[in-house]
Scaffold this motif. Structure first.
Motif, mmCIF file in Angstrom:
data_model
loop_
_atom_site.group_PDB
_atom_site.id
_atom_site.type_symbol
_atom_site.label_atom_id
_atom_site.label_comp_id
_atom_site.label_asym_id
_atom_site.label_seq_id
_atom_site.Cartn_x
_atom_site.Cartn_y
_atom_site.Cartn_z
ATOM 1 N N ASP A 63 0.934 -1.026 0.337
ATOM 2 C CA ASP A 63 -0.082 -0.002 0.067
ATOM 3 C C ASP A 63 0.441 1.615 0.397
ATOM 4 O O ASP A 63 0.269 2.314 -0.798
ATOM 5 N N ASN A 64 1.951 1.098 0.734
ATOM 6 C CA ASN A 64 3.196 1.826 0.759
ATOM 7 C C ASN A 64 3.568 2.503 -0.135
ATOM 8 O O ASN A 64 3.593 3.777 -1.234
ATOM 9 N N ARG A 65 3.617 1.393 -1.386
ATOM 10 C CA ARG A 65 4.454 2.150 -2.910
ATOM 11 C C ARG A 65 3.184 1.926 -3.314
ATOM 12 O O ARG A 65 3.381 3.456 -4.716
ATOM 13 N N LEU A 66 2.329 2.008 -3.432
ATOM 14 C CA LEU A 66 0.925 1.853 -3.730
ATOM 15 C C LEU A 66 0.901 3.734 -4.204
ATOM 16 O O LEU A 66 0.829 4.555 -5.576
ATOM 17 N N PHE A 67 0.384 4.073 -3.051
ATOM 18 C CA PHE A 67 0.705 4.907 -2.564
ATOM 19 C C PHE A 67 1.670 6.629 -2.716
ATOM 20 O O PHE A 67 1.188 7.299 -3.433
ATOM 21 N N ALA A 68 2.885 6.458 -3.487
ATOM 22 C CA ALA A 68 3.842 6.801 -3.988
ATOM 23 C C ALA A 68 3.833 6.801 -5.117
ATOM 24 O O ALA A 68 4.253 7.044 -5.750
ATOM 25 N N GLU A 69 3.404 6.047 -5.838
ATOM 26 C CA GLU A 69 3.536 5.996 -7.295
ATOM 27 C C GLU A 69 3.112 6.547 -7.684
ATOM 28 O O GLU A 69 2.374 7.498 -8.689
ATOM 29 N N LYS A 70 1.860 6.509 -7.010
ATOM 30 C CA LYS A 70 0.445 7.955 -7.571
ATOM 31 C C LYS A 70 0.939 8.908 -6.913
ATOM 32 O O LYS A 70 0.255 10.616 -7.732
ATOM 33 N N TYR A 71 0.981 9.155 -5.937
ATOM 34 C CA TYR A 71 1.353 10.986 -5.409
ATOM 35 C C TYR A 71 2.750 11.194 -5.268
ATOM 36 O O TYR A 71 2.828 12.270 -4.951
ATOM 37 N N GLY A 72 3.825 10.697 -5.133
ATOM 38 C CA GLY A 72 5.060 10.623 -5.382
ATOM 39 C C GLY A 72 5.754 10.979 -3.943
ATOM 40 O O GLY A 72 6.535 11.299 -4.217
ATOM 41 N N THR A 73 5.398 10.509 -3.110
ATOM 42 C CA THR A 73 5.911 10.066 -1.958
ATOM 43 C C THR A 73 5.496 9.142 -1.208
ATOM 44 O O THR A 73 4.688 8.770 -0.916
ATOM 45 N N PHE A 74 6.496 8.719 0.012
ATOM 46 C CA PHE A 74 5.952 7.437 0.671
ATOM 47 C C PHE A 74 6.314 7.847 1.669
ATOM 48 O O PHE A 74 6.240 8.670 2.428
ATOM 49 N N VAL A 75 5.035 6.808 2.745
ATOM 50 C CA VAL A 75 4.154 7.289 4.278
ATOM 51 C C VAL A 75 5.435 6.627 4.730
ATOM 52 O O VAL A 75 5.999 6.069 4.752
#
Length: 503
Positions: free
Chosen positions: A296-308
């Motif tokens: 989920d973290n990688r998906l978020f980063a791919e979509k929005y440009g930043t890791f959580v």
């Protein structure tokens, strides 16, 4: 870490006095300058002082994320009260229990919540004063306290010379026995935590904070609401999380700071983007209260440009560690290094520190942690030793000192960051006529937290829908079972104890 201010209210006043016109809170209906929040907090304090509520008295606060929550919180603190944040989803059973446990002399609630609070007050022998909070932060007493307010109701009222040791937050947590444990954190503890957290993230007055995690929960309360007011930033409260409104808000207002729970990031990561979405302003995004799955973290980063970033904390200790690893995509499962001044050890079964890479119980020594459960020597003896808090969480620490959580020893169910006491849910279900026995457990969800699972033995007519509807009128919705199973019997030991490990 030292502070010249002795209390959170004093720190806020110093900031507000110097930057009165700065934008403190922006919500859909109104903007609040720091001067506005300060003025409403003075009004809230006066409303409480008029009937005699003051230093050391517990005051429950039940309000959604809003400017009114912020001004009321600071108002209670200003009056010297001890704030007991209540979840807005609480129903009668929970309200009655926690009002009694906190010895609250008053409860402040927004207008929409006054009816459910009033119902709970009707069954109490000595109900607290009820203060209604309007959307603009103004408040008034709508129901006086049933009895006199006396010093016996106070949790402590130190003189002004020791104001830092005055209690500020009154919260409850539960251990493996399911018995709630009282936690009292002082002004000094919280100021220390806020200072360390602000330093770790490099926060300042130009930061814009998205307040999506509930302010009734330690994550949204301390790490977002209080932190924003501590550094003089601007807070954007979100009363109810919705993926598209949140993305629109973050894009429009150029949000820089977003602290949430895993399911919020997971939902955003899996949401199709519609319209213009730009989160390039987001420089601090962290997840707490449960593990965020690496996928989920990688998906978020791919979509929005930043890791959580993964953050670790507890009600007892406050913030413990945060993963600020660079590059950010390494050690995604780790909760990082302890904040400055905090020690973390992994303890083996013998209670001694374990070697790097060996799993054990996480023990924390922190200057902003409590050192005992109030009024509970038995639980204190089990959890606090030699300056360390034994968390009940399992973890490993690598050779570089990075901590990764691997599980926990406790029975609590982690539902979207909220800790659900299985025994409380069992009590609600057992009050239904068709239920003979019930066991409540956690089951892993697709978002990395847990859903509430219950196993029921019937002795009469009883359906899944009936159980859900029955629970909804007695406990908060996040405690209502998502998985319901019926069996003819439950596995038990020779002594009659239910064998949870076999369920």
């Amino acid at each position: 870490m030292s502070h010249e201010c002795r209390s959170f209210a004093e720190h806020f006043d110093k900031l507000a006095d110097g930057h009165a016109e700065r934008l403190a809170v922006r919500e859909q209906e109104r903007d609040w300058r720091y001067a506005d929040v300060q003025a409403r907090s003075f009004g809230a304090a006066e409303t409480l002082r008029e009937p005699g509520i003051g230093a050391g008295h517990a005051v429950a606060l039940m309000a959604p994320n809003s400017g009114a929550f912020v001004s009321s919180f600071i108002g209670i603190a200003r009056a010297g009260g001890v704030i007991a944040p209540f979840n807005v989803r609480y129903q009668q059973q929970e309200l009655v229990y926690y009002l009694q446990q906190t010895r609250a002399v008053a409860i402040m609630a927004t207008s929409d919540l006054v009816p459910v609070v009033t119902e709970a007050l009707e069954v109490l022998d000595d109900p607290p004063c009820l203060v209604e909070i309007e959307a603009d932060g103004s408040c008034r007493v709508v129901r006086p306290r049933g009895g006199a307010i006396d010093d016996l109701a106070a949790w402590g009222a130190p003189d002004t010379a020791t104001l830092g040791t005055a209690p500020l937050l009154l919260q409850y947590t539960s251990g493996s026995t399911g018995a709630p444990k009282r936690i009292i954190r002082t002004n000094r503890m919280l100021l220390d935590e806020l200072g360390r957290l602000s330093t770790a993230f490099g926060l300042g007055e130009d930061d814009r904070f998205l307040g999506a995690a509930p302010f009734s929960h330690v994550n949204g309360l301390v790490r977002t609401m209080m932190t924003s007011m501590y550094v003089g930033g601007t807070l954007y409260p979100v009363p109810a999380f919705g993926r598209r409104p949140v993305l629109e808000l973050m894009t429009r207002e150029r949000i820089t700071y977003f602290g949430a729970v895993p399911y919020m990031f997971a939902i955003l990561a899996r949401s199709p983007i519609r319209g213009q979405v730009d989160l390039s302003s987001l420089r601090v995004a962290f997840s707490a209260s449960a593990p965020l799955l690496p996928d989920d973290n990688r998906l978020f980063a791919e979509k929005y440009g930043t890791f959580v970033r993964q953050l670790y904390g507890s009600t007892e200790t406050g913030t413990i560690s945060v993963n600020l690893q660079e590059p950010a995509d390494e050690r995604l499962e780790s909760v990082g290094l302890p904040l400055e001044g905090i020690r973390v050890e992994i303890r083996g079964e013998d209670g001694q520190p374990a070697a790097a890479g060996v799993e054990g119980e996480v023990a924390i020594a922190s200057p902003h942690a409590i050192t005992a459960y109030d009024g509970n020597p038995e639980a204190t003896a089990a959890s606090f030793h030699d300056g360390f808090y034994l968390s009940g969480d399992l973890g490993v620490m690598d050779a570089d000192g990075y901590l990764t959580l691997t599980g926990r020893k406790k029975f609590l169910i982690n539902r979207g960051g909220f800790k659900v006491n299985p025994h409380e849910v069992e009590k609600a279900i057992l009050s239904y006529p068709g239920v003979a026995e019930v066991v409540v457990l956690g089951a892993l969800s697709t978002f990395g937290d847990e859903v509430v699972r219950c196993i029921i033995v019937r002795d009469g007519p009883c359906t899944e829908d009936e159980i859900v509807e029955h629970c909804r009128t007695r406990i908060a919705d996040y405690k209502v079972p998502s998985l319901i199973e019926f069996r003819d019997e439950l596995p038990k030991s020779p002594a009659g104890k239910i064998l949870r490990s076999e369920l």
